[in-house]
Design an enzyme around this catalytic site. Structure first.
Site, PDB file in Angstrom:
ATOM      1  N   SER A   1       0.827  -1.192   0.000  1.00 36.82           N
ATOM      2  CA  SER A   1       0.000   0.000   0.000  1.00 36.82           C
ATOM      3  C   SER A   1       0.878   1.264   0.000  1.00 36.82           C
ATOM      4  O   SER A   1       1.607   1.509  -0.943  1.00 36.82           O
ATOM      5  CB  SER A   1      -0.959  -0.041   1.205  1.00 36.82           C
ATOM      6  OG  SER A   1      -1.948   0.933   1.101  1.00 36.82           O
TER       7      SER A   1
ATOM      8  N   ASP B   1      -9.337  -4.565  -5.821  1.00 35.12           N
ATOM      9  CA  ASP B   1      -8.983  -3.616  -4.762  1.00 35.12           C
ATOM     10  C   ASP B   1     -10.021  -2.491  -4.763  1.00 35.12           C
ATOM     11  O   ASP B   1     -10.173  -1.772  -5.752  1.00 35.12           O
ATOM     12  CB  ASP B   1      -7.581  -3.054  -5.026  1.00 35.12           C
ATOM     13  CG  ASP B   1      -7.027  -2.292  -3.832  1.00 35.12           C
ATOM     14  OD1 ASP B   1      -7.823  -1.829  -3.004  1.00 35.12           O
ATOM     15  OD2 ASP B   1      -5.795  -2.162  -3.738  1.00 35.12           O
TER      16      ASP B   1
ATOM     17  N   HIS C   1      -7.564  -5.370  -1.493  1.00 33.78           N
ATOM     18  CA  HIS C   1      -6.362  -4.617  -1.153  1.00 33.78           C
ATOM     19  C   HIS C   1      -5.328  -5.515  -0.483  1.00 33.78           C
ATOM     20  O   HIS C   1      -4.129  -5.384  -0.706  1.00 33.78           O
ATOM     21  CB  HIS C   1      -6.723  -3.457  -0.235  1.00 33.78           C
ATOM     22  CG  HIS C   1      -5.598  -2.500   0.016  1.00 33.78           C
ATOM     23  ND1 HIS C   1      -5.021  -1.768  -0.993  1.00 33.78           N
ATOM     24  CD2 HIS C   1      -4.940  -2.160   1.158  1.00 33.78           C
ATOM     25  CE1 HIS C   1      -4.055  -1.015  -0.491  1.00 33.78           C
ATOM     26  NE2 HIS C   1      -3.984  -1.236   0.808  1.00 33.78           N
TER      27      HIS C   1
END
Length: 826
Positions: A681, A755, A788
């Site tokens: 991330s 995601d 994610h």
């Protein structure tokens, strides 16, 4: 040079890594309200990809499994066991909850307020294997015998939002599918009309990037269809009674005296740009006998909450019952219109009133706050702790209030920076009331004043030392009555085990649930009994990966060029000797953090005595492959005073990375030409920027689920609250996509195809195209059905395979022997 064979499909990493990843997690625990039993919930390691591949519907920010009318992709438990907690701290015989179908998936496990029963849901495949059934079961805590709660076979549960809640010891309030519901709406072949968004009223509506919102009228119909519930009260003997009208109920909250039900629902008009959390919201009060009492609020659609941190919805928010009173409500209302940019005093007001005010009685003003309200912890009697905070200045304050004494003014107990870990006073230890609510435990002593217990992580320059402080909330004086050992173990007080109907515990009769671990010993649970503080071990979990039992772990401290102190955890493989074996290939894995002061950025927030628990996305896996691992080196991005941290993001990022690399090279544990960097991330964003701006430090990078171009998120990202138009240079300078031509080192990009965050898979795809267009050695792996973070075993194993291949090829070695051996692993 021997090339890897072209192989498609999911791959498996080397066996030494597989064995670590497949270790199932330990059971989680759940204490009964009266602390006389402990429940252990068994879990599995990872779901198969076939579970993620099941079709679902994405509506208003949530994923719905239409086969059982609940959230999709939910993790679950595989078994429940219950033990009595004996007076000497030991466990009684195990009672395995039984009676439900084999291979059932268990969710929503909840104790009854008296701890005599446990309610939970069971999912299982039907005989045809084409549908998934969801049923509410209840188990007797003493015998472990479980049975379905509903006698009627035609009752179906609705678990899209809150499914059920205990109203009293023998009654539950449950969301079910209305009996009148028919087939789901079909999507019309011809659309209802064009999609239209309008702002002809010149409203200023700034929003961060959103996905998975309602797209059209058909999706609104689907949201209504799946989310609408009928509420019913059901007793343990199976008697069912409907309550209120069908609606989309998102929160169910019975009063502590079991007389009232506070029901929260959302309603039309819906929005195509915000999730259900900002839809119009109504809160009503009903009696448990089905009488409507009154409407507490009906809030309009909230599309225009400012993006500034600490901005909130207008009107009543966080309406709750006082847990220490029979049926008293409290809530908070913003005085700045919910806009954190507005300067006003007070900023928030907390109100309180009975469920049914008499003779037009107006709400009582409980507290006025100049910062944003966060929460209140209530204590039986005259006291409560109220918390406020402000994001921009990192200021947090704790007030002692006397809610039932109008003549006593609030007193400031703590006023500090939320970033300052060293000064953190901890949080109050809570206990359960007979109604099952949580209140602060009062500690009875021989001293004057009112005492409570505060537990904290105990951050110090030498590492975290968890503690318990006896706090006199009358004077503010405190005494440390317990803290973790510092020589070998890391101990943490998890919960207060003592029970008293009025939550008044004698100091010499304290009993705690303790977690205890060391560098070489996995965490175990103990019961600590006072006054002699005897510890009784109640679990005996084996070492999850004995092949790494002798790994070396050290917290290291170093400085970057501007004097900011940094911290990292250095892991070395078992048996490694720097002077004998020489420097190793090394993987650095991190995630930047924003700070307002260099002093806070330099504080130590970890312990040298913690066990190295390895999860399936953590870099410690590569200890099994002979790597050194530098885990979570602090990468502080500091904006002191009126400075914005991100205006010096690149400079501070490079300085922090250089300091980390220099330290591990100086120690002789890392080869300067074999250091890889990676992150997930915002850590992936960091990785790409480091390869662009500091290519001399790293040989390659691994970037998972990152966003590499900040311009598609023009109304802020992470902790950046300025818009693209207010800080254009910062947005562009921070975006590695804009300087893809400067990246020369190999980079592996991995992303979940579904995601739902602002880090969409398109970010990685476009970044890959930009890199490829400049001849950069790169590879893009897009994982079907993943979000994610990656969940399915096939996906996780393949991500590890890709990462290991990358590290072997571009970091550890480029020898054909290593690659041939690895490519054969299946």
């Amino acid at each position: 040079m021997i090339r890897l064979p072209a192989v498609s499909g999911y791959r498996l990493p080397p066996k030494e890594i597989q064995e670590i990843v497949d270790v199932p997690p330990n059971a989680s625990y759940h204490l009964s309200p009266r602390r006389d039993r402990i429940m252990f919930l068994k879990r599995r390691a990872m779901p198969p990809l076939s579970e993620l591949a099941k079709p679902d519907k994405i509506l208003a920010g949530i994923r719905i499994d239409s086969s059982c009318n609940m959230r999709s992709r939910m993790s679950f438990y595989t078994g429940i066991s219950i033990h009595l907690l004996m007076d000497d701290g030991s466990l009684g015989p195990e009672k395995v909850v039984h009676g439900y179908p084999d291979a059932a998936k268990i969710n929503f496990v909840t104790w009854s307020p008296d701890g005599q029963n446990v309610a939970f849901t069971v999912r299982y495949e039907d005989e045809a294997g084409s549908d998934s059934n969801l049923a509410l079961w209840v188990a007797n805590a003493e015998s472990g015998e479980a049975r379905p709660l509903f006698r009627q076979t035609d009752i179906r549960l609705n678990a899209i939002f809150e499914l059920f809640v205990w109203v009293d010891h023998s009654t539950l309030l449950v969301c079910i599918i209305p009996s009148s519901r028919g087939d789901s709406p079909k999507k019309p072949l011809v659309p209802f009309g064009p999609r239209i968004r309008s702002n002809e009223q010149n409203n200023v509506i700034q929003m961060r990037a959103t996905k998975e919102m309602l797209k059209d009228l058909h999706e609104e119909e689907l949201f209504d269809y799946y989310a609408t519930s009928q509420l019913v009260l059901v007793s343990l003997d199976g008697i069912v009674k409907p309550v209120a009208s069908p609606a989309i109920y998102t929160f169910l909250n019975p009063s502590p005296d079991e007389k009232y039900l506070m029901l929260t629902c959302v309603h039309k008009p819906y929005s195509s740009i915000v999730s259900y959390k900002r839809f119009p919201k109504k809160v009503e009060l009903w009696t448990v006998h089905g009488r409507f009492v009154r409407e507490l609020c009906d809030l309009p659609l909230a599309e225009n909450i400012p993006i500034a941190a600490n901005s909130v919805r207008r009107g009543k928010r966080l309406i709750r019952w006082r847990p220490d009173m029979p049926s008293t409500l409290y809530w908070v209302e913003a005085q700045d219109g919910g806009d954190a940019n507005v300067e006003v005093s007070p900023r928030d007001i907390v109100y309180m009133e009975p469920a049914e005010p008499l003779n037009g009685e107006k709400p009582h003003v409980l507290l006025k706050l100049d910062l944003r309200y966060r929460r209140i912890s209530w204590c039986y009697g005259l006291h409560a702790l109220a918390y406020e905070y402000w994001h921009k200045t990192c200021r947090t304050r704790t007030w002692i209030i006397s809610p039932d004494c109008n003549d006593l003014s609030p007193r400031l107990l703590f006023d500090r920076s939320s970033e300052d870990a060293y000064s953190s006073p901890g949080s109050p230890m809570m206990c359960r009331t007979p109604a099952g609510t949580l209140v602060i435990a009062k500690i009875k002593t021989n001293y004057e004043g009112t005492y409570i217990l505060m537990k904290g992580q105990g951050a110090t320059p030498k590492g975290s030392v968890p503690f318990l402080d006896l706090l006199n909330i009358t004077t503010g004086a405190k005494e440390r009555i317990w803290e973790s050992s510092v020589d070998k173990y890391y101990e943490s007080a998890l919960a207060l085990m003592s029970y008293h109907p009025k939550c008044e515990i004698q100091l010499n009769e304290l009993k705690f649930l303790i977690s205890k671990e060391s560098r070489s010993e996995a965490a175990q649970y103990y019961v600590s009994i006072w006054p002699d503080k005897k510890q009784v071990q109640i679990t005996s979990y084996p070492h999850p990966y004995p092949q790494l039992a002798s790994l070396q772990r050290e917290i290291i401290r170093y400085e970057r060029d501007d004097g900011v102190k940094l911290t990292a955890t250095l892991y070395l493989p078992p048996g490694y000797n720097p002077s004998k074996d020489g420097p190793l290939a090394c993987l650095i894995w991190s995630y930047p953090g924003d700070f307002k002061s260099r002093e806070a950025a330099g504080q130590v927030r970890r312990s040298p005595n913690k066990f190295a628990r390895i999860n399936n996305s953590f870099p410690l896996l590569w200890l099994a492959r002979g790597f050194a691992v530098l885990a979570d080196p602090t990468i502080p991005i500091i904006g002191e005073g009126d400075q914005e941290a991100n205006d010096r993001y690149i400079e501070q990022l490079i300085a922090s990375a250089e300091a980390a690399v220099n330290e591990i090279v100086r120690r002789g544990v890392a080869h300067p030409d074999k250091i890889a960097v990676g992150g997930h991330s915002y850590g992936a964003f960091m990785t790409a920027n480091l390869l662009a701006h500091a290519p001399h430090l790293f040989c390659c990078g691994i970037a998972r689920s990152g966003a590499y171009n900040r311009t598609p998120t023009p109304f802020g990202f992470q902790k950046e609250v300025r818009t693209l138009w207010e800080a254009t240079d910062t947005y562009i300078k921070m975006s590695p996509f804009m300087i893809a031509n400067k990246i020369k080192k190999p980079i592996l990009l991995i992303h979940g195809e579904e995601d739902s965050k602002v880090t969409t898979a398109m970010q990685s795809s476009q970044f890959y195209d930009a890199l490829k267009g400049h001849g950069v050695p790169c590879r893009l792996v897009v994982l079907p059905f993943e979000g994610h973070r990656y969940a399915a075993r096939e996906s996780v194993m393949h991500v590890i395979w890709e990462t290991d291949r990358w590290l072997q090829k571009y970091c550890a070695s480029n020898s054909s022997s290593t690659l041939i051996k690895f490519s054969g692993e299946r």
